[in-house]
Each structure stands twice: as C-alpha cells, then as structure tokens.
Design an enzyme around this catalytic site. Structure first.
Site, short mmCIF file in Angstrom:
data_model
loop_
_atom_site.label_atom_id
_atom_site.label_comp_id
_atom_site.label_asym_id
_atom_site.label_seq_id
_atom_site.Cartn_x
_atom_site.Cartn_y
_atom_site.Cartn_z
N LYS A 210 61.70 47.24 28.41
CA LYS A 210 60.62 46.35 29.01
C LYS A 210 60.95 45.10 28.24
CE LYS A 210 55.64 46.19 28.31
NZ LYS A 210 54.38 46.91 27.74
N LYS A 262 61.23 47.12 33.30
CA LYS A 262 60.03 46.31 33.65
C LYS A 262 60.19 44.97 33.09
CE LYS A 262 55.08 46.25 32.41
NZ LYS A 262 54.20 46.66 31.43
C1 PBG Z 1 51.24 47.45 27.92
C2 PBG Z 1 51.52 47.00 29.43
C3 PBG Z 1 51.34 45.83 30.06
C4 PBG Z 1 51.79 46.11 31.28
C5 PBG Z 1 51.79 47.52 31.54
N1 PBG Z 1 51.64 48.07 30.34
C6 PBG Z 1 51.26 44.48 29.38
C7 PBG Z 1 52.17 43.74 28.36
O1 PBG Z 1 53.17 44.60 27.90
O2 PBG Z 1 51.86 42.75 27.97
C8 PBG Z 1 51.82 44.94 32.26
C9 PBG Z 1 51.70 45.45 33.64
C10 PBG Z 1 51.63 44.28 34.63
O3 PBG Z 1 51.97 43.07 34.42
O4 PBG Z 1 51.43 44.65 35.76
N2 PBG Z 1 50.06 48.25 27.74
#
Ligand code: PBG
Length: 337
Positions: A210, A262
C-alpha cells in the site's frame, strides 16, 4: 510463377512464408469473444461500503459522484439491495459518531465495527463481509494508529490494537479481516490473536503493498478523516517498486492468506511483479481518486464511462489480479458484465 514488377510492392501471396495476420481473429464479435484472454466475473469484485453511525439519511460524497455513506440504521436495507444487484463481497468502512486519540470505539464489542458487521451479515448471510482494519476513520487525528507526542505513529502499540480489533471483527461475524494500517508485524500479530481467540479459520487479506498515495484524496472526505500531515512514515514510497515487493513478501511470510496492491492503475507494474512471485490470491484496490477521475472525466463528456471502467477492470485482471476492490462494482454488476 507470377512476375513481380519492379517498383510495385510484392503481393503477399508470393512471400515465402505466410505472414502473420492478427486481424484474422478480430473480424467478428464471436471470434473476438472466443480468443479473449481475460474475463470479469461477479466473483472477482468487492464493493467498498461506507457506514456512517451518526447519519439519518444517506450522505452523498461530493468528490465521489454516485457514492454515499450509508447510515448505520439502514445497513440491513442497503446491504440487501446491494446483494440483489449481484454483489458477492463487501469491504466495510465505518465512520463513528465519536472519535478519540486511539480509536477506542473500534476496540469495543459494541463499537461501530462490530455493529455494522453484524448488521451486514444478518441482512445477507451469503455475502462475503470483509472489514477494513485500521484506525484512521476512528481517531480524531486521522492517523492509522497510536500518535505519540513527538508526532510519530507507534508501531507496536498500533499492532497490539490491530490484533484486538481483528478479534472484535471476527466475533461480530466478519468473513475476513483486511488490515490496512501498514504497521510492521501487523499480520503476524493479528494471526496470533485470531488463533488464540478461536478464529484460526478466519482469513486475513493484507493490504500488503500500500503506497502513500495522493489518489486517496476523495476517500478522506468519504470517511470523514481530517488528517493532519501525511502517512509517509508508514505507507510505501510511490517511487519504490522493490520496497513494495518486500512488503508483500513479508506479509506472506507472516501468514497473510491474500495479498493486495493499492492503488491500482498507477501500480500495475507492482501487481504484475507480485503475481510472478506468489501463489497467494492477489487483490488490487481501484481507489477513490481513480474512481473520481473517471466519473468527472465522463461527466465532462471527455470519456465514455462504461468502456473506460471495463477497460480499467480488465487491466487489473490482465496484470494478474484475482480480485478487484472497486467503487464501480455495484454499477457494473447492475448493468451486467
Ligand atoms: C485506511 C484506508 C485508506 C483507504 C482504504 N483504507 C486511506 C488511507 O490509507 O489513507 C483508501 C481507499 C480509497 O482511496 O479508496 N483505512
């Protein structure tokens, strides 16, 4: 033998070897269907859903046209409708009425994570209900873990909380937990806690690679997260491919059952490389910013939404994803694949 006149192109039939003509298999829709390498199925898709504890009515998210937060009190009704549209799996995100420094609401058996999970499972028992396990929606500072006075996020205290939170989700009936906090050691700790609590059968889908991405912009509004600062000390550097591979490899070694990349489109290279290195099921998250880009471009008349959406989802399959988390899930299933 036919004479080839000088100055004229040689007719193809006189070439010594038959030329490759890739257009032969593109001539008709039926032929194209026959040789298509990748297909989208309803079972590939996971719909992220935002649940708002305080709301009475659905709350539209301005930066994500077509997406609303669902009031907790209407989860049963909405989840039934989502299941009727053909959605097979959900990822639940909670927006609690009360936030604090550690996100303690989500550690309680009576907290939002537990209640929204119970409500979703009761409404549609066959739906795969996955919880996003993190703290950013539940903390008043918006970080994904325990914020120390000096501004850093404490890794091991956060990991301990994640382990407790995973058990809360499991006890509430989640089919799978998906940690997204990007703390070191979180998979091993969650696995141990789940096993100790009698949930050795419950899978963990790790948000393993991520990135600290600007594509999460609309999600922050959707999840009511007013982050001060950024997540660069815990999420991976967008410029680093090898680091992302190490993250997924570590999570596999710690016992993750599924891996994930992601965001999606900007990181197809990472997806392909992880696919080549693991036998685990692999997911990809088409995040809020990717959704917004398509929606706004289509609204401006610049893109044909349907085709662009299918092309992006197809790109994920081609690059090696088994599963796709996408805000377009319900829309494409309602329209028919
Ligand atoms: C963290 C989380 C995020 C997203 C999914 N889980 C936000 C981040 O890491 O800042 C982002 C998902 C998206 O942008 O659609 N709980």
């Amino acid at each position: 033998m036919r004479q080839v006149e000088l100055g004229r192109a040689m007719p193809l039939e006189t070439a010594r070897e038959a030329p490759t003509r890739l257009r032969r298999l593109r001539r008709t829709e039926a032929l194209r269907n026959l040789v298509r390498e990748n297909h989208l199925h309803a079972t590939d898709l996971i719909l992220p859903v935002f649940v708002d504890e305080a709301a009475d009515e659905p709350v539209p998210i301005a930066s994500m046209p077509g997406v609303s937060r669902i009031p907790l009190k209407r989860v049963a009704h909405e989840v039934e409708a989502i299941a009727r549209d053909g959605v097979r799996a959900l990822m639940l995100f909670g927006i609690p009425a009360e936030k604090d420094a550690v996100g303690s609401d989500t550690l309680a058996a009576t907290g939002l994570m537990a209640r929204m999970t119970q409500a979703a499972k009761a409404a549609a028992p066959d739906l795969v209900v996955i919880t996003d396990n993190c703290f950013c929606e539940y903390t008043d500072h918006g970080h994904c873990g325990v914020l120390m006075d000096d501004g850093h996020i404490h890794n091991d205290q956060t990991v301990a909380n994640l382990a407790r939170q995973a058990v809360v989700a499991a006890e509430a009936g989640a089919d799978m937990v998906a940690p997204s906090a990007m703390m070191d050691g979180q998979i091993a700790a969650m696995r141990a806690a789940l096993d100790a609590a009698g949930f050795d059968h419950l899978p963990i889908m790790s948000y393993s690679s991520k990135f600290a991405s600007a594509f999460y912009g609309p999600f922050r509004a959707a999840s009511g997260c007013d982050l001060v600062g950024d997540r660069k000390t815990y999420q991976a550097d967008p410029m680093n491919g090898r680091e992302a591979l190490r993250e997924s490899a570590l999570d596999e070694a710690e016992g993750a059952d599924m891996l994930m990349v992601k965001p999606g489109l900007p990181y197809l290279d990472v997806l392909t490389q992880i696919r080549a290195r693991t036998e685990l099921p692999l997911g990809v998250y088409q995040v809020s910013g990717e959704y917004a880009m398509i929606k706004f471009a289509a609204a401006a008349g610049a893109l044909e939404e349907d085709r662009v959406v299918r092309e992006t989802l197809g790109a994920f399959k081609r690059a090696g994803a088994d599963l796709i988390l996408s805000y377009f899930t319900r829309q494409v299933l309602r329209e028919g694949l």
